[in-house]
Motif scaffolding. Structure first.
Motif, PDB file in Angstrom:
ATOM      1  N   ASN A   1       0.811  -1.226   0.014  1.00 17.72           N
ATOM      2  CA  ASN A   1      -0.048  -0.124   0.010  1.00 17.72           C
ATOM      3  C   ASN A   1       0.788   1.298  -0.018  1.00 17.72           C
ATOM      4  N   GLN A   2       2.122   1.141  -0.027  1.00 17.04           N
ATOM      5  CA  GLN A   2       3.041   2.312   0.354  1.00 17.04           C
ATOM      6  C   GLN A   2       2.867   3.311  -0.866  1.00 17.04           C
ATOM      7  N   THR A   3       3.335   4.418  -0.608  1.00  8.37           N
ATOM      8  CA  THR A   3       3.332   5.384  -1.630  1.00  8.37           C
ATOM      9  C   THR A   3       4.037   5.192  -2.719  1.00  8.37           C
ATOM     10  N   PHE A   4       5.211   4.739  -2.593  1.00 10.00           N
ATOM     11  CA  PHE A   4       6.107   4.613  -3.852  1.00 10.00           C
ATOM     12  C   PHE A   4       6.563   2.960  -3.563  1.00 10.00           C
ATOM     13  N   PRO A   5       5.705   2.139  -4.396  1.00  5.88           N
ATOM     14  CA  PRO A   5       5.973   0.758  -4.281  1.00  5.88           C
ATOM     15  C   PRO A   5       7.164   0.318  -4.927  1.00  5.88           C
ATOM     16  N   ILE A   6       7.698   1.244  -5.790  1.00  5.33           N
ATOM     17  CA  ILE A   6       8.997   0.480  -6.632  1.00  5.33           C
ATOM     18  C   ILE A   6      10.050   1.119  -6.157  1.00  5.33           C
ATOM     19  N   ARG A   7      11.237   0.387  -5.772  1.00  4.59           N
ATOM     20  CA  ARG A   7      12.246   1.012  -4.985  1.00  4.59           C
ATOM     21  C   ARG A   7      13.096   2.117  -5.536  1.00  4.59           C
ATOM     22  N   PHE A   8      13.117   2.004  -6.667  1.00  5.20           N
ATOM     23  CA  PHE A   8      13.837   3.359  -7.413  1.00  5.20           C
ATOM     24  C   PHE A   8      13.084   4.756  -7.204  1.00  5.20           C
ATOM     25  N   ASP A   9      11.605   4.451  -7.187  1.00  3.87           N
ATOM     26  CA  ASP A   9      11.085   5.759  -6.864  1.00  3.87           C
ATOM     27  C   ASP A   9      11.147   6.453  -5.559  1.00  3.87           C
ATOM     28  N   ARG A  10      11.085   5.221  -4.690  1.00  4.53           N
ATOM     29  CA  ARG A  10      11.238   5.344  -3.448  1.00  4.53           C
ATOM     30  C   ARG A  10      12.657   6.252  -3.109  1.00  4.53           C
TER      31      ARG A  10
END
Lengths: 358, 274
Positions: free
Chosen positions: A17-26
């Motif tokens: 559910n997190q806002t940036f599920p993709i690691r690179f985005d995070r």
């Protein structure tokens, strides 16, 4: 290659559910936050802060607010300028009425006052929809500006009809008034923006956000599955007006320092924020940032290019600037009707596979 | 004090126990100006049964469903639900009493993902206030995850795992119908209203849908009220059938009784009076 989700498994609903599920985005997000809080204060000079960065931050807050109303809840509003004026005048009255009140609370309270006014003008939305609602909110715009220019109580009977922000400090550092430094202006706007953007993201991904979107997409079906239209429309108006009120208070108290309702918060401000929301992308938090950047940075960069680099006359450049920005708006909307945010999504989808075709 | 007398129910031919009366429609009349859409209709819905409403186009079937779901308020007559007369309610209040429905023309929220659509169906089970939601903290987060788990069960049940995060607008028609059913099921309704769940589907999709409807009835014990034009489907699925024509009730009973009812045959096939 860098931007991928393969191998990035989620084992709980929390992490899914997190806002940036993709690691690179995070990591990208943490990087941007780091730059904004640690690097930008070191490299910003007064010109860039005043011309570009602070207005960008403030208008992003307003665009976030309007995006909640139009993009998430589907209620068209042209009263943004008027609501910003409510925020500005509320902060003025609070600052002069309660000199000991901390500026942070002043701004938050101004947002709350605007939320109340927004709910009041949102009441017609229960009966009328679409363009008709836009006309009703347009009436709010003109009424509010008229109220603030005609009622001396709002500008403390000052002979010029202007309101001007006294100096207020946070941790002993002045953030409003003449003695405020560009850095302190930048920091207070940034803190407000980051906090409000985070809240907006939470609200829009939870139950309330889903209720808003349900009302936007199909109001009758929404009501039949249990969405209370009164509650969800009025909360959208309240939250949206809160954001716009905070933006208005910041614009007046921190950025402008002195303002007059008709000039600073006229109908052109309503349209400016509306264009930000439409160009950035309806129903997207990122869209509010992109739209505000496009419409704030565009004119500034064009002016630098035309006047400073090509040496054109200022008035000629000013006119061309309006034409070019107008043309860019049209081109953007034809190429990507759902705004820069949709363009960004498409790029990301392509990037997930790149360099392979599928 | 109950507004109706409780009774025992009956056992179907295939041995399923059908409970007492869940909802009773008493002398419902619905008018739109001079047009009488429903004329003095009474029937009951029992716990656990599959109740079909059939009739030719314009017979007032959908209007009847709209009365049940509170979208229309009838001018005359009353709805007795769980033993009590239902006061005049807004549709969202009716939804909170445990009635969910799907629509004849798909009424999904096109701008949202499948998951969000189904999560919206769980709305009435989520109680976190606006501040908790804004902070995404405590009750809001806990609720979101608990309800996500329930939603995942529905997704599993209807076999739509693969489209969980797809925007609804991108789905084909048959899947949209299934997502709509999922959204209604997510609400865990006591009574599920289905308005033409098989409309516009091919044979395979119809078979899937039939299986889902029977499974829902079987596994969750959900009472189902169904409008459908495919007579084969109706006769196979339902326990009892109401037949409407021009706003009037012309037949009520088991599929066999209805099939042999003379007035029903007349309404469907047309008979020359000689």
């Amino acid at each position: 290659m860098l931007y991928r989700e393969a191998g990035d498994f989620k084992t709980s609903y929390t992490s899914d559910n997190q806002t940036f599920p993709i690691r690179f985005d995070r990591y990208g997000y943490y990087f941007v936050l780091g730059v904004a809080f640690l690097v930008m204060p070191l490299i910003l000079n007064d010109y860039w802060t005043n011309a570009l960065v602070v207005p960008f931050l403030i208008y992003t807050i307003a665009a976030l607010g309007l995006n909640i109303l139009i993009g998430y809840c589907g209620q068209l509003s042209l009263g943004t300028g008027g609501f910003m004026a409510v925020g500005a005048y509320a902060s003025y009255k609070l600052m002069t009425g309660f000199p000991d009140l901390n500026i942070i609370f002043v701004i938050l309270l101004s947002g709350l006052v605007t939320a109340g006014v927004g709910v009041l003008f949102g009441l017609p939305s229960l009966r009328i929809k679409g363009f008709y609602l836009a006309v009703a909110t347009l009436a709010a715009q003109f009424f509010l500006i008229w109220l603030f220019t005609r009622t001396p109580w709002f500008f403390n009977y000052s002979p010029t009809g202007m309101i001007s922000a006294p100096t207020r400090t946070v941790f002993g550092i002045p953030v409003t008034g003449a003695s405020a430094s560009a850095l302190s202006m930048y920091m207070i706007c940034l803190v407000f923006l980051v906090a409000l953007a985070w809240l907006a993201r939470n609200l829009t991904r939870g139950t309330l956000g889903r209720q808003w979107m349900a009302i936007r997409d199909m109001d009758i079906a929404a009501e039949i599955i249990g969405v209370n239209p009164l509650w969800s429309k009025l909360t959208a108006f309240a939250v949206s007006s809160f954001y716009i009120g905070v933006a208005g208070a910041l614009l007046f108290a921190v950025y402008l320092g002195a303002a007059e309702a008709g000039e600073a918060f006229g109908i052109d401000k309503s349209f400016l924020v509306l264009f930000m929301v439409i160009i950035g992308g309806l129903g997207s938090i990122f869209g509010a940032f992109a739209g505000a950047f496009f419409l704030i940075a565009g004119p500034v960069l064009l002016k630098i290019m035309l006047v400073d680099n090509l040496g054109w006359a200022t008035d000629l450049a000013a006119h061309l600037e309006i034409m070019i920005i107008g043309a860019l708006i049209i081109v953007t909307l034809i190429m990507e009707p759902h705004g820069i945010a949709a363009l960004w999504r498409t790029i990301k989808e392509k990037l997930r596979l790149w360099p392979f075709p599928y | 004090m109950l507004d109706t007398q409780p009774d025992e129910g009956y056992t179907t031919a295939d041995g399923r126990k059908i409970g007492g009366v869940a909802m009773e429609m008493k002398n419902i009349t619905l008018r739109f100006g001079g047009v009488v859409a429903i004329k003095d209709i009474s029937f009951d819905i029992r716990w656990g049964e599959v109740r079909a409403i059939i009739g030719p186009n314009g017979a007032g079937k959908s209007s009847m469903l709209n009365v049940i779901s509170g979208f229309y308020n009838p001018q005359e007559g009353e709805v007795i639900y769980k033993g009590y007369r239902r006061p005049r309610m807004r549709p969202y209040q009716v939804a909170r009493t445990g009635i969910a429905r799907t629509f004849q023309n798909i009424a999904l929220f096109e701008g949202m993902s499948v998951l969000d659509n189904i999560m919206t169906g769980r709305l009435n089970h989520m109680k976190a206030n606006i501040f908790q939601q804004a902070m995404w903290w405590g009750k809001a987060q806990k609720e979101e995850e608990e309800n996500r788990e329930k939603v995942e069960k529905v997704i599993d049940f209807l076999e739509i795992q693969h489209i969980r995060k797809t925007p609804v607008a991108r789905l084909p028609y048959g899947l949209k119908k299934r997502v709509e059913l999922a959204r209604a099921l997510a609400a865990e309704p006591s009574i599920l209203l289905l308005d033409e769940p098989m409309a516009g589907m091919n044979v395979e999709e119809k078979e899937d849908m039939c299986r889902f409807i029977l499974d829902v009835n079987d596994e969750f014990g959900t009472t189902i009220v169904l409008i459908e034009h495919d007579m084969g489907v109706v006769m196979d699925l339902s326990d009892r059938v109401v037949v409407m024509d021009y706003g009037k009730k012309i037949g009520d009973g088991t599929p066999d009784e209805v099939r042999n009812n003379e007035e029903v045959i007349k309404a469907y096939l047309g008979v020359t009076d000689d």
